[in-house]
Scaffold this motif. Structure first.
Motif, mmCIF file in Angstrom:
data_model
loop_
_atom_site.group_PDB
_atom_site.id
_atom_site.type_symbol
_atom_site.label_atom_id
_atom_site.label_comp_id
_atom_site.label_asym_id
_atom_site.label_seq_id
_atom_site.Cartn_x
_atom_site.Cartn_y
_atom_site.Cartn_z
ATOM 1 N N GLU A 238 1.044 -1.202 0.138
ATOM 2 C CA GLU A 238 -0.037 -0.300 0.047
ATOM 3 C C GLU A 238 0.659 1.463 0.155
ATOM 4 O O GLU A 238 0.985 2.348 -0.882
ATOM 5 C CB GLU A 238 -0.800 -0.198 1.581
ATOM 6 C CG GLU A 238 -1.907 1.347 1.313
ATOM 7 C CD GLU A 238 -2.651 1.437 2.489
ATOM 8 O OE1 GLU A 238 -2.147 1.166 4.149
ATOM 9 O OE2 GLU A 238 -4.013 1.262 2.733
ATOM 10 N N HIS A 239 1.750 1.480 0.865
ATOM 11 C CA HIS A 239 2.962 2.135 0.708
ATOM 12 C C HIS A 239 3.643 2.579 -0.310
ATOM 13 O O HIS A 239 3.746 3.245 -1.289
ATOM 14 C CB HIS A 239 3.743 2.086 2.066
ATOM 15 C CG HIS A 239 5.068 3.220 1.856
ATOM 16 N ND1 HIS A 239 4.402 4.640 2.563
ATOM 17 C CD2 HIS A 239 6.287 3.443 2.307
ATOM 18 C CE1 HIS A 239 5.217 5.842 2.655
ATOM 19 N NE2 HIS A 239 6.297 4.818 2.146
ATOM 20 N N LYS B 9 2.350 4.348 -3.320
ATOM 21 C CA LYS B 9 2.348 6.282 -3.394
ATOM 22 C C LYS B 9 3.308 6.536 -3.786
ATOM 23 O O LYS B 9 3.530 7.309 -4.177
ATOM 24 C CB LYS B 9 1.790 6.349 -1.608
ATOM 25 C CG LYS B 9 0.048 5.817 -1.732
ATOM 26 C CD LYS B 9 -0.040 6.606 -0.913
ATOM 27 C CE LYS B 9 -0.197 5.759 0.614
ATOM 28 N NZ LYS B 9 -0.599 6.798 2.099
ATOM 29 N N ILE B 10 4.734 5.581 -3.312
ATOM 30 C CA ILE B 10 6.144 6.176 -2.927
ATOM 31 C C ILE B 10 6.605 5.678 -4.407
ATOM 32 O O ILE B 10 8.363 6.286 -4.755
ATOM 33 C CB ILE B 10 6.539 5.864 -1.798
ATOM 34 C CG1 ILE B 10 7.266 4.792 -1.504
ATOM 35 C CG2 ILE B 10 6.299 6.856 -0.923
ATOM 36 C CD1 ILE B 10 8.222 4.494 -1.150
ATOM 37 N N ASP C 213 13.225 6.196 -8.080
ATOM 38 C CA ASP C 213 12.768 5.410 -7.046
ATOM 39 C C ASP C 213 13.314 4.213 -6.591
ATOM 40 O O ASP C 213 12.962 3.336 -5.853
ATOM 41 C CB ASP C 213 11.649 5.316 -7.045
ATOM 42 C CG ASP C 213 10.879 6.668 -6.978
ATOM 43 O OD1 ASP C 213 11.698 7.802 -6.747
ATOM 44 O OD2 ASP C 213 9.683 7.079 -8.169
ATOM 45 N N LYS D 170 10.657 16.770 -9.527
ATOM 46 C CA LYS D 170 11.047 16.481 -7.909
ATOM 47 C C LYS D 170 11.901 17.472 -7.397
ATOM 48 O O LYS D 170 12.251 17.810 -6.111
ATOM 49 C CB LYS D 170 11.846 15.810 -8.033
ATOM 50 C CG LYS D 170 11.246 14.966 -7.898
ATOM 51 C CD LYS D 170 12.169 12.756 -7.873
ATOM 52 C CE LYS D 170 12.552 12.595 -6.441
ATOM 53 N NZ LYS D 170 13.836 12.023 -6.574
ATOM 54 N N ASP E 266 4.024 8.931 5.910
ATOM 55 C CA ASP E 266 3.200 8.411 5.046
ATOM 56 C C ASP E 266 1.900 8.382 5.839
ATOM 57 O O ASP E 266 1.604 7.757 7.092
ATOM 58 C CB ASP E 266 3.629 7.407 4.253
ATOM 59 C CG ASP E 266 2.072 7.416 2.893
ATOM 60 O OD1 ASP E 266 1.511 8.446 3.609
ATOM 61 O OD2 ASP E 266 2.677 6.555 2.450
ATOM 62 N N TYR E 267 0.549 8.550 5.080
ATOM 63 C CA TYR E 267 -1.253 8.276 6.678
ATOM 64 C C TYR E 267 -0.641 7.040 5.531
ATOM 65 O O TYR E 267 -0.573 6.090 4.535
ATOM 66 C CB TYR E 267 -1.346 8.820 5.086
ATOM 67 C CG TYR E 267 -1.718 10.626 6.563
ATOM 68 C CD1 TYR E 267 -1.636 11.264 7.228
ATOM 69 C CD2 TYR E 267 -1.423 11.049 5.173
ATOM 70 C CE1 TYR E 267 -1.724 12.175 7.925
ATOM 71 C CE2 TYR E 267 -1.305 12.751 5.923
ATOM 72 C CZ TYR E 267 -1.573 12.930 7.440
ATOM 73 O OH TYR E 267 -1.099 14.317 8.066
ATOM 74 N N VAL F 253 2.880 5.516 8.426
ATOM 75 C CA VAL F 253 3.614 4.541 8.276
ATOM 76 C C VAL F 253 5.022 5.465 8.794
ATOM 77 O O VAL F 253 5.163 6.720 8.490
ATOM 78 C CB VAL F 253 3.595 4.550 6.289
ATOM 79 C CG1 VAL F 253 5.332 3.794 6.624
ATOM 80 C CG2 VAL F 253 2.930 3.543 6.593
ATOM 81 N N ARG G 26 8.546 6.208 7.493
ATOM 82 C CA ARG G 26 9.495 6.651 6.549
ATOM 83 C C ARG G 26 10.447 6.067 7.637
ATOM 84 O O ARG G 26 10.940 6.329 8.089
ATOM 85 C CB ARG G 26 9.738 6.967 5.383
ATOM 86 C CG ARG G 26 8.088 7.465 5.243
ATOM 87 C CD ARG G 26 7.540 7.813 3.989
ATOM 88 N NE ARG G 26 8.239 8.011 2.952
ATOM 89 C CZ ARG G 26 8.440 8.627 1.687
ATOM 90 N NH1 ARG G 26 7.229 9.771 1.590
ATOM 91 N NH2 ARG G 26 8.725 8.237 1.012
#
Lengths: 479, 479
Positions: free
Chosen positions: A122-123, A126-127, A133, B6, B33-34, B42, B44
């Motif tokens: 889930e995380h 998003k990233i 990345d 970015k 993070d949500y 979360v 990070r």
């Protein structure tokens, strides 16, 4: 005297009742206590200190290879757990469900994480956007919960502590390399730090992790010949990535799915330490994770100068080693038993005669070998003796693993070994789950441990059904 | 170029909207993070690395004073939570309840620990028998869960990470000493490691911990004048011991109840770091907990010798400091902004001209002061500059705390300050909860922070009701 009541009592002998011996050691060495929640244990200071030493060593290995620690929530919404079909089927039956939060009944049930693949996905969704990345090399130290019916301290408990690595990669090749690298990190750690040898290899389809494409495993053998799944490393392919819609723009400007791994080891490792190295006098700890590496026991403590000398040594040695001076009123004999029970690798005895001769006695826990060492040479001699204990433990465990590994050429032989000789069985296998099921049933629990990386050719046909063999497998019962 | 997307965007200014500024910093510095579970975050890698540095420092302080780490179960049976009346009243309304384990509906609800007093007491009841078993100085690092309605990263979340110390002592005096010692450990840690000054003292009856006899607190002030309860240390007396039947045979052979403490700090401290030290360019990290202490930014990176020199420096400095070399293709200006956002205490710039002169430029994050340093003196100069950043941050925070602490001699003045000057208010108090309630209501949330150890005499009467004053109190709004 009141303290005599605390005198270390003998424990059940290993050969008499291995299970009872295990429970006795865990209790007498003060590693855990039972709690009011069935299957959840209290890890006491001495047990937790072993875990802290394990963590410190492994964490440094993970960081050296570029991994970063994170923390994910302990709760997973039911809908999130359901996103990957195989995964939810594997875990949903054994999770604990939160249905009420504060004063409100929850609209959706939340489970306490049994493992965190879906939270990481889930995380990551998003990233992760670009190949820039990647890779993501994350690890988490946390507790997880799997609702177990029968539990035993460290080996199987509803809640346990572990680390779970979750990584995402640009290519399949890189992800496969990561999977293998982490398996080898575990193997190195078992050998170099825990002094435990093991069989490593790939799990069969039947035994792999829910949702994984491939699972690799490290399987140490306990003293009684039973296996313990000591750690696993999984290659997921892009299955979760597809279920969670995790994509990235590749170097060629196309949208791609990243390739995923996960890997974990847990407080079960403390169970392995106990059952691989322990003996009838209690715990035997590998020096690198022992909370106390050297215990100093003064002899004729109340004679002039003894306690002072013992304290001086403790101060001096504490800079380099984990040292405890026991200056309590208990007798030396009582102390010897206590620290043998607690598995302290080296005992340093010092009395009036030793002081006269500027020496002390060092006694190894693993074989009770005594060495007289000049007080001037302690900082050189102790590391050598600690290494000797480590090597001695490893050699003894390796001998046990070799001695209790058998080869079965046909099914009669297989059944005979399974019935009479606890240990691993090397035998050929056709690749069908039916044979795994049949073997498990007819042997009272022998399962495939793994397909080793270097397979032997024992025969041309499956040991069970006689069809052409695909692999050589290690078989055995497990905790 | 793709990477231009970015480019670090500006964040909301602190003065314009402090709450939005906070959220922007947390997000842009990639701290949290949500997650899909409301109120669970979360953490990070960059945020978690701060927590790891905090843990390492605090854990060493705890161990130095004889504390041992343990791990208790994460679940508490409802009947166990109910054993201490005040405690259950305080916590029961805000816990998450597990009602289903695996396939079975549970006979008794289990809550996820909001704090672990009752679990420690259940264990202590079993292992404490004699004065020889005391003191017990246990600590636990874990996550806890309190069902919160409105949440903000680090400041208030349903799940958070913390440490909770739980100790048992032979005498009241010893337990009270422990309570104070741990409060002072927190105060030292805030000052020496986080560069954060704070007001410390005792909580009023209304504000103390559920079940505690006395609660002590450390209250740092955020940049905007609002308080954050930064850590608490509780003296419990023998209340829990009586509820749980924990007794020991004393030196005089009589059965006695031990005296208890608990104390804790959490990931809220990261919120304090952000709001005490941060500025309009982002995070400003105290050097002792910064994941990166020195970031090396090569200038004119593709000119001959620059990257090599930068790598050489990074290798050399990594032995002593937490160093990152950014050799990505981003422009130096982009990198400057990024590491300012991430609050890295020192930036080391090195380009062709610097190399010619065997020097580099060191730029402090807190005040952008530049220093030219010879490459031969780096290992001496960097610690001085890191200390200067630490001192600078502390001085600035102390100035803010002093500037925003006001004295109210009467209620009109009190209300005027509360309405117009965010900060702490020193004022006298009669000791009645009615005045605390009235003040809170009439000021939109100003509460007693604490009764300081050294009270000032501001007037003879309570600032609110005019009755004789018992104490001088620090008042203020809180997160």
């Amino acid at each position: 005297m009141a303290k005599q009541k605390k005198m270390v009592e003998a424990i059940t002998s290993m050969d008499e009742d291995f299970a009872k011996w295990y429970t006795d050691v865990v209790k007498k060495a003060e590693l855990t206590d039972y709690s009011g929640v069935k299957g959840c244990m209290v890890i006491r200071p001495y047990g937790y200190a072993i875990w802290e030493n394990i963590q410190k060593d492994l964490d440094a290995r993970f960081k050296k290879t570029g991994h970063e620690n994170v923390y994910m929530p302990m709760l997973i919404p039911e809908s999130l757990l359901q996103k990957e079909k195989d995964h939810v089927e594997g875990f949903a039956p054994e999770v604990a469900w939160v249905t009420q939060g504060g004063q409100e009944k929850l609209a959706e049930r939340l489970c306490i994480r049994p493992t965190s693949e879906v939270l990481f996905c889930e995380h990551y969704q998003k990233i992760i956007n670009s190949y820039r990345d990647l890779p993501k090399l994350y690890n988490q130290w946390c507790s997880v919960m799997r609702w177990e019916k029968t539990t035993r301290p460290f080996l199987r408990s509803s809640e346990f502590l572990w680390q779970e690595g979750h990584t995402m990669h640009e290519t399949e090749e890189e992800a496969r390399q990561e999977t293998m690298q982490q398996l080898m990190t575990y193997a190195d750690f078992y050998r170099e730090t825990l002094a435990i040898p093991a069989v490593i290899g790939r799990k069969t389809e039947k035994e792999k992790f829910a949702g994984a494409r491939e699972t690799y495993t490290i399987e140490p053998m306990m003293h009684n010949g039973v296996a313990l799944q000591g750690g696993t490393s999984h290659y997921f392919g892009d299955g979760f990535a597809k279920s969670f819609g995790i994509t990235f723009t590749g170097r060629d400007n196309t949208l791609q799915y990243p390739h995923q791994t996960s890997w974990g080891v847990s407080t079960r490792m403390i169970g392995a330490i106990i059952m691989v190295h322990g003996d009838d006098n209690g715990l035997v700890l590998p020096p690198k994770v022992a909370p106390i590496q050297v215990v100093i026991v003064p002899i004729a403590m109340h004679k002039e100068g003894v306690l002072e000398k013992a304290k001086e040594l403790a101060d001096k040695l504490s800079d380099t080693f984990r040292v405890k001076l026991d200056d309590s009123d208990n007798s030396p004999g009582w102390k010897f038993s206590e620290y043998e029970m607690k598995g302290v690798p080296l005992r340093l005895e010092i009395g009036p005669k030793d002081i006269e001769q500027n020496q002390c006695v060092l006694v190894r826990r693993d074989n009770r070998e005594k060495t007289f060492v000049s007080l001037d040479n302690l900082t050189e001699e102790i590391p050598k003796l600690l290494q000797a204990v480590h090597d001695g433990l490893y050699e003894k465990a390796l001998a046990n693993l070799k001695e209790k590994t058998y080869t079965a050429h046909d099914y009669t032989e297989f059944l005979d070994i399974a019935a009479n000789k606890p240990g691993f069985i090397k035998a050929m296998w056709c690749g069908d789950v039916e044979c795994e099921n049949k073997i498990k049933e007819e042997t009272g629990g022998v399962k495939s441990r793994c397909i080793p990386f270097e397979e032997e050719h024992i025969s041309d046909v499956c040991v069970c059904c006689g069809k052409p063999a695909k692999h050589q497998v290690y078989w055995g019962k497990q905790y």
